[in-house]
Design an enzyme around this catalytic site. Structure first.
Site, PDB file in Angstrom:
ATOM      1  N   GLY A  88      30.793  32.702 -67.663  1.00  0.00           N
ATOM      2  CA  GLY A  88      30.725  33.534 -68.853  1.00  0.00           C
ATOM      3  C   GLY A  88      32.128  33.910 -69.291  1.00  0.00           C
ATOM      4  N   GLN A 131      38.569  38.627 -73.642  1.00  0.00           N
ATOM      5  CA  GLN A 131      39.276  37.926 -72.557  1.00  0.00           C
ATOM      6  C   GLN A 131      40.182  36.806 -73.075  1.00  0.00           C
ATOM      7  OE1 GLN A 131      35.446  37.325 -70.181  1.00  0.00           O
ATOM      8  NE2 GLN A 131      36.941  37.685 -68.564  1.00  0.00           N
ATOM      9  N   CYS A 190      35.264  37.904 -62.086  1.00  0.00           N
ATOM     10  CA  CYS A 190      35.602  37.933 -63.498  1.00  0.00           C
ATOM     11  C   CYS A 190      36.880  37.132 -63.706  1.00  0.00           C
ATOM     12  CB  CYS A 190      35.822  39.385 -63.928  1.00  0.00           C
ATOM     13  SG  CYS A 190      36.261  39.576 -65.661  1.00  0.00           S
ATOM     14  N   LEU A 191      36.907  36.315 -64.749  1.00  0.00           N
ATOM     15  CA  LEU A 191      38.087  35.489 -65.009  1.00  0.00           C
ATOM     16  C   LEU A 191      39.328  36.334 -65.317  1.00  0.00           C
ATOM     17  CD1 LEU A 191      36.511  32.574 -67.108  1.00  0.00           C
ATOM     18  CD2 LEU A 191      37.161  32.553 -64.689  1.00  0.00           C
ATOM     19  N   HIS A 204      27.156  41.348 -67.566  1.00  0.00           N
ATOM     20  CA  HIS A 204      28.613  41.369 -67.349  1.00  0.00           C
ATOM     21  C   HIS A 204      29.359  41.109 -68.667  1.00  0.00           C
ATOM     22  CE1 HIS A 204      32.292  40.382 -64.804  1.00  0.00           C
ATOM     23  NE2 HIS A 204      32.629  39.892 -65.981  1.00  0.00           N
ATOM     24  N   GLU A 205      28.911  40.084 -69.409  1.00  0.00           N
ATOM     25  CA  GLU A 205      29.616  39.730 -70.650  1.00  0.00           C
ATOM     26  C   GLU A 205      29.406  40.781 -71.733  1.00  0.00           C
ATOM     27  OE1 GLU A 205      31.845  37.586 -70.336  1.00  0.00           O
ATOM     28  OE2 GLU A 205      31.041  36.882 -68.437  1.00  0.00           O
ATOM     29  N   HIS A 231      31.678  43.606 -71.289  1.00  0.00           N
ATOM     30  CA  HIS A 231      33.036  43.322 -71.786  1.00  0.00           C
ATOM     31  C   HIS A 231      33.175  43.734 -73.249  1.00  0.00           C
ATOM     32  CE1 HIS A 231      35.532  41.245 -68.873  1.00  0.00           C
ATOM     33  NE2 HIS A 231      34.559  40.421 -68.520  1.00  0.00           N
TER      34      HIS A 231
HETATM   35 ZN   LIG Z   1      34.402  39.286 -66.860  1.00  0.00          ZN
END
Ligand SMILES: [Zn+2]
Length: 157
Positions: free
Chosen positions: A46, A51, A90-91, A132-133, A136
């Site tokens: 995701g 991000q 998380c990226l 999660h997304e 964000h």
């Molecule tokens: Zn994330």
């Protein structure tokens, strides 16, 4: 296609409320395609627009199940049920993994790349990725929900 640089923590853009998308134009489609390529390149499931430095309510998710590539514009969780506790990363936090409690079922209302409304029901890992997304897009990072962090050796194998 283009691989975009991923914003890592700390960065102001990761903690602010994102603006709704109002224009469904060529620029949006290009961003969605680039975000997807960036997510795959980074081995993620995701990726949210902040991000990649864009403070708009846009996210892509692909957990490798039958749903395939999911694009979410202006998404809202309209129903949530149950509970699951599991590992999350998380990226924007390379190498960091923690245990996070999430709803086990969510119903999400969003718009697609053409502005059409759709509803998506998900359980388990996909439900976790969606939550999660969407967090964000509201400036909420998974680290604010971590129950405990994993030691690197716990994640081997
Ligand atoms: Zn994330």
């Amino acid at each position: 296609m283009a691989i975009l640089p991923i914003v890592t923590y700390p960065a102001d853009i990761l903690e602010k409320q994102c603006e709704p998308v109002k224009r469904f134009d060529h620029q949006l489609i290009k961003l969605l395609n680039d975000m997807y390529d960036t997510m795959i390149d980074a081995d993620g499931v995701g990726l949210a627009a902040p991000q990649v430095g864009v403070a708009k309510q846009i996210a892509v998710v692909d957990v490798g199940d039958e749903h395939g590539r999911i694009e979410l514009i202006n998404p809202r969780i309209i129903e949530a049920r149950g509970e699951q506790v599991g590992p999350e990363g998380c990226l924007s936090f390379p190498g960091l993994f923690g245990e996070v409690k999430r709803a086990n079922y969510v119903k999400v209302r969003a718009q697609d790349r053409h502005g059409r409304l759709f509803t998506l029901k998900a359980t388990g890992f996909l439900a976790r990725a969606l939550q999660h997304e969407i967090d964000h897009l509201n400036g909420i990072l998974f680290t604010s929900k971590v129950i405990r962090y994993y030691e690197p050796e716990e994640l081997e194998g």
